[in-house]
Design a protein around this motif. Structure first.
Motif, short mmCIF file in Angstrom:
data_model
loop_
_atom_site.label_atom_id
_atom_site.label_comp_id
_atom_site.label_asym_id
_atom_site.label_seq_id
_atom_site.Cartn_x
_atom_site.Cartn_y
_atom_site.Cartn_z
N VAL A 9 0.81 -1.22 0.00
CA VAL A 9 0.00 0.00 0.00
C VAL A 9 0.85 1.27 0.00
N GLU A 10 2.01 1.23 0.60
CA GLU A 10 2.84 2.43 0.78
C GLU A 10 3.11 3.20 -0.52
N PRO A 11 3.49 2.56 -1.62
CA PRO A 11 3.74 3.34 -2.85
C PRO A 11 2.47 3.92 -3.49
N LEU A 12 1.32 3.43 -3.09
CA LEU A 12 0.06 3.88 -3.70
C LEU A 12 -0.46 5.18 -3.12
N VAL A 13 -0.09 5.50 -1.89
CA VAL A 13 -0.70 6.61 -1.17
C VAL A 13 0.22 7.82 -1.10
N ASP A 14 -0.39 8.99 -0.85
CA ASP A 14 0.38 10.23 -0.67
C ASP A 14 0.82 10.44 0.77
N HIS A 15 0.13 9.79 1.70
CA HIS A 15 0.42 9.94 3.12
C HIS A 15 0.74 8.57 3.74
N PRO A 16 1.94 8.03 3.47
CA PRO A 16 2.26 6.69 3.99
C PRO A 16 2.37 6.63 5.51
N GLU A 17 2.54 7.77 6.15
CA GLU A 17 2.64 7.77 7.62
C GLU A 17 1.29 7.49 8.28
N HIS A 18 0.21 7.55 7.52
CA HIS A 18 -1.13 7.31 8.07
C HIS A 18 -1.62 5.88 7.84
N ILE A 19 -0.76 5.01 7.33
CA ILE A 19 -1.15 3.62 7.11
C ILE A 19 -1.16 2.89 8.45
N VAL A 20 -2.30 2.28 8.76
CA VAL A 20 -2.43 1.50 9.99
C VAL A 20 -3.06 0.17 9.63
N VAL A 21 -2.38 -0.91 9.99
CA VAL A 21 -2.90 -2.26 9.75
C VAL A 21 -3.08 -2.93 11.10
#
Length: 75
Positions: A9-21
């Motif tokens: 998911v990280e390369p797909l988003v503009d805000h990778p710091e907001h990824i929570v799994v």
């Protein structure tokens, strides 16, 4: 599995710091909940859900070794 989801998911988003799994394990299944920044939800889902379906396919294939069913929810 959580790191695999984050890596995809990280390369797909503009805000990778907001990824929570988060992981919710039950008797015969494991549910992963993916949360991203509200502006990135459409990028993760994709047109007609194609990207979400592809992410789920990879996650399901990676989880085939376990005896539990794997689910991915995008919030």
């Amino acid at each position: 599995m959580k790191s695999l989801i984050e890596t995809i998911v990280e390369p797909l988003v503009d805000h990778p710091e907001h990824i929570v799994v988060t992981e919710q394990e039950e008797e015969n299944k494991v549910v992963y909940h993916l949360q991203v920044h509200e502006n990135d939800v459409g990028k993760v889902i994709g047109k007609n859900g194609r990207i979400a379906k592809s992410i789920r396919t990879v996650v399901y294939a990676a989880g085939m070794k376990s005896n539990k069913k794997i689910y991915l929810d995008i919030m």
